[in-house]
Write a protein that holds these residues in place. Structure first.
Motif, PDB file in Angstrom:
ATOM      1  N   ALA A   1       0.817  -1.209   0.000  1.00 35.51           N
ATOM      2  CA  ALA A   1       0.000   0.000   0.000  1.00 35.51           C
ATOM      3  C   ALA A   1       0.852   1.262   0.000  1.00 35.51           C
ATOM      4  O   ALA A   1       0.457   2.291  -0.561  1.00 35.51           O
ATOM      5  CB  ALA A   1      -0.950  -0.003   1.196  1.00 35.51           C
ATOM      6  N   THR A   2       2.025   1.208   0.602  1.00 35.75           N
ATOM      7  CA  THR A   2       2.899   2.393   0.581  1.00 35.75           C
ATOM      8  C   THR A   2       3.279   2.724  -0.860  1.00 35.75           C
ATOM      9  O   THR A   2       3.227   3.891  -1.283  1.00 35.75           O
ATOM     10  CB  THR A   2       4.162   2.140   1.424  1.00 35.75           C
ATOM     11  OG1 THR A   2       3.751   1.859   2.763  1.00 35.75           O
ATOM     12  CG2 THR A   2       5.087   3.339   1.411  1.00 35.75           C
TER      13      THR A   2
ATOM     14  N   HIS B   1      -2.668   7.783   6.855  1.00 31.93           N
ATOM     15  CA  HIS B   1      -1.680   6.774   7.256  1.00 31.93           C
ATOM     16  C   HIS B   1      -0.279   7.375   7.117  1.00 31.93           C
ATOM     17  O   HIS B   1      -0.047   8.238   6.260  1.00 31.93           O
ATOM     18  CB  HIS B   1      -1.830   5.565   6.330  1.00 31.93           C
ATOM     19  CG  HIS B   1      -0.991   4.394   6.717  1.00 31.93           C
ATOM     20  ND1 HIS B   1       0.262   4.166   6.184  1.00 31.93           N
ATOM     21  CD2 HIS B   1      -1.229   3.393   7.589  1.00 31.93           C
ATOM     22  CE1 HIS B   1       0.756   3.048   6.719  1.00 31.93           C
ATOM     23  NE2 HIS B   1      -0.137   2.567   7.575  1.00 31.93           N
TER      24      HIS B   1
ATOM     25  N   ASP C   1      -7.052   6.241   0.242  1.00 30.01           N
ATOM     26  CA  ASP C   1      -6.278   5.139   0.816  1.00 30.01           C
ATOM     27  C   ASP C   1      -7.275   4.172   1.454  1.00 30.01           C
ATOM     28  O   ASP C   1      -7.778   4.400   2.550  1.00 30.01           O
ATOM     29  CB  ASP C   1      -5.297   5.685   1.862  1.00 30.01           C
ATOM     30  CG  ASP C   1      -4.433   4.583   2.476  1.00 30.01           C
ATOM     31  OD1 ASP C   1      -4.671   3.395   2.179  1.00 30.01           O
ATOM     32  OD2 ASP C   1      -3.522   4.925   3.259  1.00 30.01           O
TER      33      ASP C   1
ATOM     34  N   ALA D   1      -6.550   0.864   1.886  1.00 33.70           N
ATOM     35  CA  ALA D   1      -5.641  -0.289   1.933  1.00 33.70           C
ATOM     36  C   ALA D   1      -6.352  -1.568   2.362  1.00 33.70           C
ATOM     37  O   ALA D   1      -6.278  -2.581   1.686  1.00 33.70           O
ATOM     38  CB  ALA D   1      -4.457   0.017   2.839  1.00 33.70           C
ATOM     39  N   PHE D   2      -7.044  -1.504   3.505  1.00 28.96           N
ATOM     40  CA  PHE D   2      -7.802  -2.700   3.891  1.00 28.96           C
ATOM     41  C   PHE D   2      -9.301  -2.413   3.983  1.00 28.96           C
ATOM     42  O   PHE D   2     -10.127  -3.319   3.890  1.00 28.96           O
ATOM     43  CB  PHE D   2      -7.266  -3.300   5.200  1.00 28.96           C
ATOM     44  CG  PHE D   2      -7.462  -2.430   6.412  1.00 28.96           C
ATOM     45  CD1 PHE D   2      -8.547  -2.622   7.258  1.00 28.96           C
ATOM     46  CD2 PHE D   2      -6.581  -1.392   6.707  1.00 28.96           C
ATOM     47  CE1 PHE D   2      -8.743  -1.809   8.368  1.00 28.96           C
ATOM     48  CE2 PHE D   2      -6.764  -0.584   7.810  1.00 28.96           C
ATOM     49  CZ  PHE D   2      -7.851  -0.789   8.648  1.00 28.96           C
TER      50      PHE D   2
ATOM     51  N   ASP E   1      -4.554  -2.721  -0.541  1.00 24.20           N
ATOM     52  CA  ASP E   1      -3.529  -3.710  -0.215  1.00 24.20           C
ATOM     53  C   ASP E   1      -4.109  -5.106  -0.421  1.00 24.20           C
ATOM     54  O   ASP E   1      -5.284  -5.341  -0.130  1.00 24.20           O
ATOM     55  CB  ASP E   1      -3.130  -3.558   1.272  1.00 24.20           C
ATOM     56  CG  ASP E   1      -1.628  -3.491   1.439  1.00 24.20           C
ATOM     57  OD1 ASP E   1      -0.905  -3.972   0.557  1.00 24.20           O
ATOM     58  OD2 ASP E   1      -1.174  -2.955   2.482  1.00 24.20           O
TER      59      ASP E   1
ATOM     60  N   HIS F   1      -1.939  -7.996   0.432  1.00 27.01           N
ATOM     61  CA  HIS F   1      -1.308  -8.895   1.419  1.00 27.01           C
ATOM     62  C   HIS F   1      -1.923  -8.723   2.806  1.00 27.01           C
ATOM     63  O   HIS F   1      -1.505  -9.374   3.751  1.00 27.01           O
ATOM     64  CB  HIS F   1       0.221  -8.752   1.447  1.00 27.01           C
ATOM     65  CG  HIS F   1       0.751  -7.362   1.617  1.00 27.01           C
ATOM     66  ND1 HIS F   1       1.853  -6.904   0.928  1.00 27.01           N
ATOM     67  CD2 HIS F   1       0.354  -6.332   2.398  1.00 27.01           C
ATOM     68  CE1 HIS F   1       2.107  -5.662   1.288  1.00 27.01           C
ATOM     69  NE2 HIS F   1       1.214  -5.283   2.173  1.00 27.01           N
ATOM     70  N   LYS F   2      -2.896  -7.842   2.918  1.00 26.18           N
ATOM     71  CA  LYS F   2      -3.659  -7.761   4.159  1.00 26.18           C
ATOM     72  C   LYS F   2      -4.898  -8.651   4.016  1.00 26.18           C
ATOM     73  O   LYS F   2      -4.818  -9.855   4.177  1.00 26.18           O
ATOM     74  CB  LYS F   2      -4.015  -6.310   4.473  1.00 26.18           C
ATOM     75  CG  LYS F   2      -2.769  -5.508   4.890  1.00 26.18           C
ATOM     76  CD  LYS F   2      -3.042  -4.050   5.110  1.00 26.18           C
ATOM     77  CE  LYS F   2      -1.751  -3.342   5.545  1.00 26.18           C
ATOM     78  NZ  LYS F   2      -1.905  -1.884   5.481  1.00 26.18           N
TER      79      LYS F   2
HETATM   80  C1  LIG Z   1      -1.042  -0.982   5.835  1.00 25.24           C
HETATM   81  C2  LIG Z   1      -1.472   0.330   5.354  1.00 25.24           C
HETATM   82  C3  LIG Z   1      -0.653   1.097   4.519  1.00 25.24           C
HETATM   83  C4  LIG Z   1       0.761   0.679   4.164  1.00 25.24           C
HETATM   84  O1  LIG Z   1       0.777  -0.597   3.619  1.00 25.24           O
HETATM   85  P1  LIG Z   1       2.086  -1.436   3.291  1.00 25.24           P
HETATM   86  O2  LIG Z   1       1.510  -2.596   2.572  1.00 25.24           O
HETATM   87  O3  LIG Z   1       2.681  -1.791   4.606  1.00 25.24           O
HETATM   88  O4  LIG Z   1       2.980  -0.617   2.458  1.00 25.24           O
HETATM   89  C5  LIG Z   1      -1.166   2.284   4.040  1.00 25.24           C
HETATM   90  N1  LIG Z   1      -2.380   2.701   4.384  1.00 25.24           N
HETATM   91  C6  LIG Z   1      -3.193   2.005   5.212  1.00 25.24           C
HETATM   92  C7  LIG Z   1      -4.543   2.533   5.552  1.00 25.24           C
HETATM   93  C8  LIG Z   1      -2.760   0.783   5.709  1.00 25.24           C
HETATM   94  O5  LIG Z   1      -3.550   0.067   6.517  1.00 25.24           O
END
Ligand SMILES: *Cc1c(COP(=O)(O)O)cnc(C)c1O
Length: 463
Positions: free
Chosen positions: A142-143, A184, A263, A265-266, A292, A294-295
């Motif tokens: 996600a980064t 984040h 963002d 990510a999850f 993301d 891998h989460k």
């Molecule tokens: C985990 C996360 C990130 C960063 O993810 P990585 O996979 O560790 O690079 C960015 N934003 C949010 C909201 C996250 O939960």
């Protein structure tokens, strides 16, 4: 050929079988091993670089004795720190085959890997309710997805101002404002990498007692911004999984000129649960979007997707001109779309798990994890020694000690339960706290109850 290497080649099926047996034994033992090995016993004596190797079998034995016992059970059901998924059986199989085929899926010169990635992106778009206006590319996390999305945003700012940061450098933009409620930490890192600077991030007030941005405050902040801006919306904050009101933010475009990066990510995975899908309403309005994998998709590290509505700007930033690479065209090769040039067939693990379990299989994982978070939250609420700092909105439980919640005492609590459950520290609204994030496909209600009991016992014993 080196003698040992030639021997390994001759015995390859046997060596793969030995590796498979080691992997199966590791997975079978996940539940019984300590979730986290205390860092104090974790460094083995250093070994010098071998002058002459002794082959795969000996390397496997050395790994199994020196390093494997020190690795955490992060693939298991009670590693609840950060937001950490596991790897479904199909995702693991897909990952093994990614290394087996060892493709560099970055161009149409050898195109099947790109086509497989595009098919996977289409499936993911469907899963999250995104329209065909979004294209997507796989990146390592996600980064990197946020960084890529904000690089496209940077180029969009240039388009608005009549310059191209990709050609002229970020300085051509002058001062830039990136507005966000509770971003984040990777957003600041991305801005640093992109030459916009961590200082370009402007904190917009959140709603009272919440991590979601206050849309009225965002409206005012945009009105105060001279020229076009970037808004980073948060769809699932890591402390309390709060969601910005995405439709309200998108509606501000009627009055203000900004790029909307989300963002998710999850948080995007809330779309899989009919009871929570409303949280992701408006996701499709994003100009760029981070998810993301891998989460909560439960594919192995490292995997995420970057979606955008402006692939043309993406290619302007990341194009990699070389005599042997084709022209950009309407469907640019992956080499022209992400920071990397070489491109692992990273999509295969995601393709496998989606092909194997489909929407309903992944929905079941998401709903079970949410139910586990609620079960833990309810149990902690009944314990007078512990206190929730926010309601359980999705899959994270953010809590602290009722009495004297100092960082020191929370560290002691975290360390006391570490063999059984891994939690990560945080500070929420000024109070030191711990987080339990549920995103592993293996986690059950029994795990949630076990974690609650372990925490209750440890909190009672804390002096
Ligand atoms: C985990 C996360 C990130 C960063 O993810 P990585 O996979 O560790 O690079 C960015 N934003 C949010 C909201 C996250 O939960």
């Amino acid at each position: 050929m080196d003698r040992t290497l030639a021997d390994d080649l001759a015995r390859l099926p046997e060596l793969l079988d030995a590796t498979r047996r080691a992997a199966a034994a590791t997975l079978a033992g996940l539940d019984a091993r300590p979730v986290v090995v205390p860092p104090v016993d974790s460094l083995p004596d250093p070994e010098p670089l071998p002058e002459h190797g002794t082959g795969t079998e000996a390397a496997l034995a050395a790994f199994e004795s020196r390093w494997a016992p020190r690795l955490s059970a992060s693939a298991g059901p009670r590693y609840l720190g950060f937001v950490t998924g596991g790897a479904t059986p199909a995702a693991l199989a897909g990952d093994w085959l990614t290394a087996t085929h060892d493709q560099n899926s970055n161009s149409a010169l050898d195109g099947a890997g790109q086509d497989l990635e595009r098919e996977t992106v289409t499936w993911l778009r469907d899963l999250f309710g995104l329209s065909a206006a979004h294209t997507g590319t796989f990146v390592s996390g996600a980064t990197m997805s946020n960084t890529t999305g904000l690089a496209i945003a940077r180029e969009w700012l240039g388009e608005r101002l009549g310059v191209s940061p990709a050609e002229d450098g970020a300085a051509a933009l002058g001062p830039v404002r990136v507005l966000s409620g509770a971003p984040h930490s990777s957003i600041a890192k991305a801005l640093s990498v992109l030459g916009l600077g961590r200082g370009s991030l402007v904190a917009v007030p959140t709603l009272p007692g919440r991590e979601a941005v206050d849309p009225a405050a965002l409206d005012r902040a945009l009105a105060d911004t001279p020229g076009p801006a970037v808004v980073v919306a948060n769809a699932g904050t890591v402390n309390t999984v709060d969601f910005d009101d995405l439709p309200a933010i998108a509606a501000l475009r009627e009055r203000h000129d900004f790029w909307l990066h989300t963002d998710a990510a999850f948080g995007a995975f809330a779309a899989l649960s009919p009871d929570h899908a409303h949280l992701t309403a408006g996701l499709d309005a994003s100009d760029s979007l981070c998810v993301d994998l891998h989460k909560w998709l439960n594919v192995p590290y490292d995997s995420a997707v970057q979606f955008t509505r402006r692939q043309d700007l993406q290619a302007r930033v990341f194009q990699n001109s070389a005599a042997y690479l084709g022209p950009l065209g309407d469907h640019p090769d992956l080499v022209h779309l992400t920071p990397e040039n070489s491109h692992r067939l990273r999509a295969l693990a995601a393709w496998f798990t989606l092909r194997a379990y489909g929407r309903t299989g992944h929905r079941e994982i998401v709903e079970r994890d949410i139910a586990c978070a609620h079960a833990l939250g309810a149990a902690l609420e009944r314990d007078p020694a512990l206190r929730l700092l926010a309601p359980v909105r999705l899959n994270v439980v953010c809590f602290t000690l009722t009495e004297r919640p100092t960082a020191e005492r929370l560290t002691a609590l975290r360390r006391a339960v570490e063999a059984d459950v891994f939690l990560t520290p945080t500070v929420y609204a000024g109070t030191p706290a711990l987080r339990a994030a549920f995103s592993n496909w293996r986690t059950t209600r029994a795990d949630a109850h076990r974690v609650a009991e372990t925490l209750s016992t440890a909190a009672k014993e804390l002096t």
